[in-house]
Design a protein around this motif. Structure first.
Motif, short mmCIF file in Angstrom:
data_model
loop_
_atom_site.label_atom_id
_atom_site.label_comp_id
_atom_site.label_asym_id
_atom_site.label_seq_id
_atom_site.Cartn_x
_atom_site.Cartn_y
_atom_site.Cartn_z
N ALA A 133 27.38 -13.61 20.37
CA ALA A 133 27.36 -12.90 21.66
C ALA A 133 28.73 -12.29 21.92
O ALA A 133 29.77 -12.89 21.58
N GLY A 134 28.76 -11.09 22.49
CA GLY A 134 30.02 -10.43 22.83
C GLY A 134 30.60 -9.63 21.68
O GLY A 134 31.62 -8.97 21.85
N LYS A 135 29.98 -9.69 20.50
CA LYS A 135 30.51 -8.93 19.35
C LYS A 135 29.54 -7.85 18.93
O LYS A 135 28.34 -7.94 19.21
N GLU A 136 30.07 -6.86 18.24
CA GLU A 136 29.22 -5.76 17.80
C GLU A 136 28.53 -6.12 16.49
O GLU A 136 29.16 -6.65 15.57
N TRP A 155 14.65 -8.36 23.37
CA TRP A 155 15.99 -8.35 23.94
C TRP A 155 15.97 -7.83 25.37
O TRP A 155 16.51 -8.43 26.28
N VAL A 209 27.03 -4.06 20.92
CA VAL A 209 27.58 -5.38 21.26
C VAL A 209 26.40 -6.21 21.75
O VAL A 209 25.59 -5.75 22.56
N TYR A 210 26.28 -7.41 21.23
CA TYR A 210 25.13 -8.24 21.56
C TYR A 210 25.46 -9.16 22.74
O TYR A 210 26.47 -9.84 22.72
N HIS A 211 24.61 -9.13 23.75
CA HIS A 211 24.72 -10.08 24.87
C HIS A 211 23.37 -10.73 25.06
O HIS A 211 22.33 -10.07 24.92
N GLU A 212 23.39 -12.01 25.40
CA GLU A 212 22.10 -12.68 25.59
C GLU A 212 21.54 -12.44 26.98
O GLU A 212 20.34 -12.44 27.17
N ASP A 223 22.19 -10.32 31.03
CA ASP A 223 22.70 -9.10 31.63
C ASP A 223 22.57 -7.89 30.72
O ASP A 223 23.49 -7.06 30.61
N THR A 224 21.45 -7.80 30.05
CA THR A 224 21.29 -6.71 29.08
C THR A 224 21.21 -5.35 29.78
O THR A 224 21.43 -4.32 29.15
N ILE A 265 24.39 -3.16 29.54
CA ILE A 265 24.94 -2.80 28.23
C ILE A 265 25.07 -1.29 28.08
O ILE A 265 24.15 -0.54 28.41
#
Lengths: 332, 307
Positions: free
Chosen positions: A150-153, A201, A258-261, A263-264, A267
């Motif tokens: 999470a938080g990385k591309e 997602w 960037v991947y977030h689990e 609050d998509t 993005i």
């Protein structure tokens, strides 16, 4: 399908940070002396790395000439000591990548992997499970989520899915009934996608986005789309609470985000915007379309079931033929 | 079925505590029509039989006839639905069910019967059908088309590897829908579906095999050419035997005929009786084709839009 490294120092190679994260699951090593003999079968490997460490300039030129004689092999030159003096000459000979002294000291970034995919495609060497290996190991559905932080591309295949006639459905059905019906649709998509390593997602009322971590052996996003198409009959008959068949469209592309689990909704990503545009503005009802990058991931045998379908935002688009059931005399 | 002393004791106590002898007899008659506890036990009907004796006799009779599970199913039914408008409570019933589940069965509330639990062995009769009795089944026939030519073209090991995969796939899809493969005879098999919606389940299973085989032939096959099957569904009464060869009957014969004579390769056909059960979502997916005696049968196949 694993990638292969021709090297006389397999331990050293597998210990390089560039390869260490992938481990032996995705990579096999063979002695350099076997390269010539293996040439006819190399086309089926996603990537063929040739370790030129310890070679003289002439030896290196000879081995590059040998491998470049097979124009469809996707080969990369591995040069951990940085001895190659003319790197451009490697690309002129058809290499798709060069891993020099500095590159091998870090894990490949999502951007780099994505750029590699595009470059190989531009050379006419897009990754595929090509003709010499018509058999796809359907049990080897890697999921690849272990590498996603999470938080990385990261690089993903994005599968957009949305019900076609949402406005009509809103008019015809009570909100609670429609919400219950859409919940069964989401459940169906999640059940099929999860079998191929996909995860929902983003999801709104009538559809959303399924992510598949992208790696070289990742034809599974396209297969998942095929499965969803074929299974939708069973969804309509067994799970759906709406009368008649539910029409939906799908679009598949490849890119990085960037991947977030959570609050998509916040993005900001070109790739995410682009797939939503493709799905909502270009894809017609009941269609399943792919961008050319995603098409490169389609197993060769499945490509007969796609048609060119124009261009969108500068990208070539392919459309899957529609399955027609109840008509006699087709099949596989 | 072997019954533990604990289960036997629970059964006797449950009946003794929860009901009069006439109710015990009525429930017994739900399983064995005309069951007469006085006649069977020799106890004079003019004198009221003690509950504990009645429970013991019922246990003995139903064990001997192999119908104890059916009696427990009837107990579950009367506790959930009542009997002739009156409520029936059996305090020990949950413990009886737990004991039966210890023996490798699970109770299916939808089907109202005990069937074999997933972990144990699967039998042709789901652990609940009795040999020699006639039941209503939906039968799915599957056969590999062009088997003789393929056997000539490829080595025995190549054929075995390909057919093993297809057999495993068919068995998996049949069991997924609570059906049972009754047997493989060379390149063909008969699968049976018994529970509620059996014709729908058999038909959906056939359709799934058509789809699965398409994917297998496209991406996973081990022979240079595709494996093609013919599939047919027919429903009707059939005498149940643990050996499919002995289960001969008109329903089985008709299912075989439908598959071998009227079904094109890569297709599923269903008989007119099955077609009428399909409902408004499934039926339109089938097209009529000529069947026996100038009557139609209904055919399903997976095709693709022309390029």
């Amino acid at each position: 399908m694993k990638s292969v490294v021709f090297t006389d120092s397999p331990r050293k190679v597998l210990a390089l940070p560039y390869f260490r994260a992938r481990g032996t699951q995705d990579l096999e090593t063979r002695p350099r002396a076997e390269l010539k003999k293996a040439l006819p079968s190399l086309e089926m490997f996603p990537l063929v790395y040739v370790d030129v460490g310890g070679m003289t300039g002439a030896e290196c030129a000879r081995i590059v000439a040998t491998i470049s004689a097979s124009p469809r092999v996707r080969f990369c030159i591995l040069d951990p000591a940085g001895n190659v003096s003319d790197v451009a000459a490697l690309f002129h000979a058809g290499a798709v990548d060069y891993l020099g002294k500095r590159t091998v000291t870090a894990r490949p970034s999502a951007k780099r992997r994505s750029a590699l995919l595009s470059f190989a495609r531009r050379l006419g060497k897009g990754f595929s499970e090509s003709a010499p290996a018509p058999i796809l190991d359907l049990s080897a559905q890697g999921d690849g989520w272990a590498e996603i932080e999470a938080g990385k591309e990261h690089a993903f295949a994005f599968l957009f899915i949305e019900v076609d006639n949402a406005e009509e459905l809103k008019k015809r059905h009570e909100p609670e009934n429609l919400a219950a019906a859409m919940a069964t649709f989401r459940e169906f998509i999640e059940r099929v996608s999860s079998q191929y390593g996909g995860r929902t997602w983003m999801w709104s009322r009538f559809g959303g986005l399924v992510l598949f971590p992208l790696h070289e052996r990742a034809p599974f996003a396209a297969l998942c789309g095929l499965r969803i198409l074929l299974s939708s009959i069973f969804y309509d008959c067994e799970q759906s609470i709406l009368p008649g068949r539910l029409s939906f469209r799908m679009a598949l592309s490849v890119g990085t985000t960037v991947y977030h689990e959570a609050d998509t909704g916040k993005i900001i990503s070109d790739a995410v915007n682009s797939i939503f545009h493709l799905g909502r503005r270009y894809t017609r009802p009941a269609q399943f379309v792919l961008t050319s990058d995603a098409y490169d991931l389609v197993p060769q045998a499945l490509r007969d079931y796609f048609l060119p379908a124009g261009t969108y935002e500068g990208r070539r688009i392919h459309r899957m033929l529609r399955p027609s059931v109840g008509v006699r005399g087709a099949g596989g | 079925m072997k019954v533990s002393a604990r289960l036997a004791g629970l059964f006797e106590n449950a009946l003794t505590q929860a009901m009069q002898v006439d109710l015990m007899q009525s429930i017994a008659r739900m399983v064995i029509p005309n069951y007469d506890i006085y006649e069977r036990s020799g106890f004079p009907s003019a004198i009221g039989m003690p509950r504990a004796d009645a429970a013991r006799h019922i246990l003995k009779d139903f064990l001997r006839e192999g119908l104890l599970l059916k009696f427990v199913e009837a107990l579950i039914q009367v506790t959930s639905e009542g009997y002739m408008g009156r409520q029936v409570r059996i305090a020990l019933l949950p413990r009886i069910i737990a004991e039966v589940e210890e023996l490798g069965y699970r109770y299916s509330p939808e089907k109202g019967v005990f069937i074999e639990a997933g972990g144990g062995a699967r039998t042709m009769g789901w652990g609940t059908l009795r040999e020699g009795r006639t039941y209503e089944f939906a039968l799915l026939r599957a056969d590999i088309a062009g088997n003789s030519e393929m056997v000539r073209r490829y080595s025995r090991s190549e054929i075995a590897a390909a057919y093993d995969k297809v057999r495993a796939m068919i068995s998996r899809l049949v069991e997924k829908r609570d059906g049972r493969v009754w047997g493989w005879e060379g390149d063909g098999c008969t699968a049976a579906f018994y529970f509620a919606d059996k014709t729908i389940q058999a038909t959906l299973c056939g359709m799934e095999i058509v789809h699965e085989l398409f994917v297998y032939n496209l991406l996973g096959r081990t022979l240079p050419e595709p494996v093609r099957t013919r599939l047919a569904v027919h429903a009707g009464p059939c005498r149940f035997q643990m050996s499919v060869k002995e289960s001969a009957g008109d329903t089985l014969r008709r299912a075989e005929m439908l598959e071998s004579r009227y079904t094109p390769p890569n297709c599923l056909t269903v008989s007119p009786g099955v077609y009428t059960d399909l409902g408004s979502k499934l039926a339109p997916l089938f097209s009529p084709i000529p069947g026996p005696d100038n009557s139609p049968v209904y055919c399903y196949s997976l095709g693709w839009e022309k390029k």
